[in-house]
Scaffold this motif. Structure first.
Motif: not given
Length: 156
Positions: A41-67
């Motif tokens: 998913t971190q790599g996918i985020g890089e390919g999409l050009g999103i704002r990160g960092p992408v971390t596991s959302p295990t405890f928050v269930i969901a995270r949104a990262h804008p482009s």
């Protein structure tokens, strides 16, 4: 099936996949603990050009990262702790689905009703090495594009 020798290779394959994804795409990630779902998913985020960092959302269930590049946002969901489809419905993913790339870790058996058009990725880690294998299945409109996608992911 693709083989990735390291976590960096997994991230690179994810980046190439992210280059092919756009708003409305649903990706379901399966695999055991430590299989590389978040790394992918971190790599996918890089390919999409999103704002990160992408971390596991295990405890928050969901995270949104804008482009950061005017493309689709990334909605990253970890369904591991969800009790069923009713709890998934509470996340209103179908609202975000048309405007974002939605990735759901541990989503098999829960998200299939969100879209008939989806990529199902299964990552398997080799316990003796850092290597991982990736199996891709395309559903709906992705079914006819999987071979082309695999070629792109392999760098061909």
């Amino acid at each position: 099936m693709l083989t990735m020798a390291t976590a960096d290779d997994t991230r690179a394959v994810g980046r190439r996949l992210g280059e092919r994804l756009g708003a409305g795409d649903l990706v379901v990630l399966a695999g055991g603990l430590g299989a590389g779902k978040t790394t992918m998913t971190q790599g996918i985020g890089e390919g999409l050009g999103i704002r990160g960092p992408v971390t596991s959302p295990t405890f928050v269930i969901a995270r949104a990262h804008p482009s950061l590049v005017g493309g689709a946002a990334l909605v990253h969901v970890d369904a591991y702790r969800l009790g069923g489809s009713a709890e998934l419905d509470d996340l209103d993913l179908d609202t975000d689905l048309t405007q974002s790339v939605t990735i759901v870790e541990w989503g098999s058996g829960l998200v299939e009703e969100l879209s008939p058009d989806r990529l199902e990725l299964t990552l398997t880690a080799d316990p003796a090495t850092e290597s991982r294998t990736l199996d891709l299945v395309g559903r709906g409109r992705w079914a006819e594009r999987v071979d082309e996608l695999v070629a792109h992911l392999e760098g061909r």
